[in-house]
Design an enzyme around this catalytic site. Structure first.
Site, PDB file in Angstrom:
ATOM      1  N   SER A 147     -16.338  13.303  18.423  1.00 50.49           N
ATOM      2  CA  SER A 147     -17.770  13.274  18.744  1.00 50.49           C
ATOM      3  C   SER A 147     -17.970  13.109  20.253  1.00 50.49           C
ATOM      4  CB  SER A 147     -18.451  12.152  17.958  1.00 50.49           C
ATOM      5  OG  SER A 147     -19.845  12.191  18.134  1.00 50.49           O
ATOM      6  N   ASP A 212     -22.457  18.811   8.936  1.00 50.95           N
ATOM      7  CA  ASP A 212     -22.686  17.778   9.952  1.00 50.95           C
ATOM      8  C   ASP A 212     -24.164  17.764  10.338  1.00 50.95           C
ATOM      9  OD1 ASP A 212     -22.754  16.199  12.307  1.00 50.95           O
ATOM     10  OD2 ASP A 212     -20.660  16.677  12.732  1.00 50.95           O
ATOM     11  N   HIS A 241     -20.656  14.102   9.635  1.00 49.83           N
ATOM     12  CA  HIS A 241     -20.197  13.720  10.965  1.00 49.83           C
ATOM     13  C   HIS A 241     -19.148  12.614  10.944  1.00 49.83           C
ATOM     14  CE1 HIS A 241     -20.556  13.870  15.284  1.00 49.83           C
ATOM     15  NE2 HIS A 241     -20.727  12.566  15.355  1.00 49.83           N
TER      16      HIS A 241
END
Length: 368
Positions: A147, A212, A241
């Site tokens: 991320s 996601d 995610h």
């Protein structure tokens, strides 16, 4: 406007757990650190590092016996070392690698405040520690960014020409692009990964969930397209995610990637060539299959054709189709084997018959 947008991007990027999920405990006798409430492990070292920007960050080094690669892991925006600890242990065991994880400035028990520039100095301090304290070579390091961690990961990777590999887990194109579908890079944007990924010289694996809802899967796909040395990506169907580690394909694909990058460049080239040849062969077979189906349509429909049409029904489980395909291939190999045996038997029978006729002629000559 630029300052406001940059501030918004920064707020998206940094969300440290409050309170931190662990405490840093120092043994007054040995001077060694441990993470509370985790029990001491012989193969785990806890360190405190100084960055070039003056903050003190906490790092964890997990050692694996006889490992040839070291994973430098930059975690996501809403986690700290306490939440990542168990995963780090599991990854080290399953991937057979040393692993170094760290908390950004302002995360966990690291001092300072989180910012884009601080994360760059944070990962530099972790990398320097690997080189100076553990003797790790650049060629043996795999950078792993999850991320927002894809930001410091790609910033460092773009400046290190001899890295072993890079893994991007649910990565972002840039901070601003997570919020707005902008087509160009603005000066006030943060983590401009889209501009840095073409500068990375090593193999890159991209992992992203198709569902996601924080960072759209298109971020991962576009970054993969911009890679110099692409590796087969992993698009996890239905993955969100923060749950990709729960999918069996996740660890399986990572193992395959680690095995690939640990080969010598010549072996990797040979492996890639074999994959390309297989792909070309598969496409050639697909063309033949299209031609065969075209011929089948000209024939009178048969029961077997009906069965084939049923197999084409999209509601049938793909796994069942694969098993059926393998079963048909086994039957075909078995049939070919029988045909070959039959031809061989006929050839022997023919030779015996010729020998028998030759003997008959010899007998007639003797009696004559």
């Amino acid at each position: 406007m630029g300052g406001v947008t940059s501030s918004m991007a920064a707020k998206f990027a940094f969300f440290p757990p409050n309170p931190p999920s662990y405490k840093l405990v120092k043994d007054e006798v040995t001077g060694l650190y441990t993470l509370s409430p985790f029990p001491h492990r012989e193969n785990v070292e806890v360190l405190k590092l100084q960055t070039r920007r003056g903050t003190g960050i906490v790092g964890v080094y997990v050692r694996y016996p006889m490992a040839t690669s070291t994973l430098l892991y930059s975690h996501g925006n809403a986690a700290d070392l306490g939440q990542m600890y168990d995963l780090f242990i599991e990854l080290s065991i399953h991937l057979r690698v040393n692993l170094f994880g760290y908390d950004y400035s302002g995360y966990g028990q690291s001092s300072g405040k989180p910012s884009e520039q601080n994360t760059y100095s944070d990962i530099e301090a972790a990398y320097k520690c690997l080189e100076e304290s553990y003797g790790t070579k650049q060629e043996d390091i795999i950078l792993y960014g999850q991320s927002v961690g894809s930001g410091p990961t790609l910033d460092l990777a773009a400046r290190l020409p001899h890295l072993r590999a890079v893994v991007l887990h649910s990565p972002i194109l840039s901070g601003l692009r997570v919020m707005y579908p902008v087509k160009r890079t603005y000066w006030f944007d943060i983590y401009k990964n889209i501009d840095k990924i073409p500068l990375v010289n090593c193999p890159v694996l991209v992992i992203h969930g198709t569902a996601d809802d924080v960072v759209d899967c298109s971020h991962g796909k576009q970054l993969w397209e911009l890679c110099k040395e692409k590796y087969e990506p992993l698009w996890l169907k239905g993955g969100n995610h923060c749950d990709l580690e729960l999918y069996p394909e996740y660890i399986r694909h990572l193992k395959k990637f680690i095995s690939y990058v640990e080969k010598s460049p010549s072996q990797r080239h040979s492996s890639r060539k074999s994959i390309d040849q297989f792909e070309q062969s598969r496409k050639s077979t697909d063309i033949f299959e299209v031609s065969r189906k075209s011929t089948d349509r000209r024939e009178k429909p048969r029961q077997s054709t009906d069965r084939a049409d049923k197999l084409k029904n999209p509601s049938i489980n793909p796994e069942k189709l694969e098993k059926l395909r393998m079963s048909f291939e086994q039957m075909e190999r078995s049939r070919r084997s029988v045909d070959c045996h039959e031809k061989s038997r006929k050839s022997i029978d023919h030779q015996v018959e010729r020998a028998r006729k030759s003997v008959d002629r010899l007998d007639r000559m003797r009696t004559g």
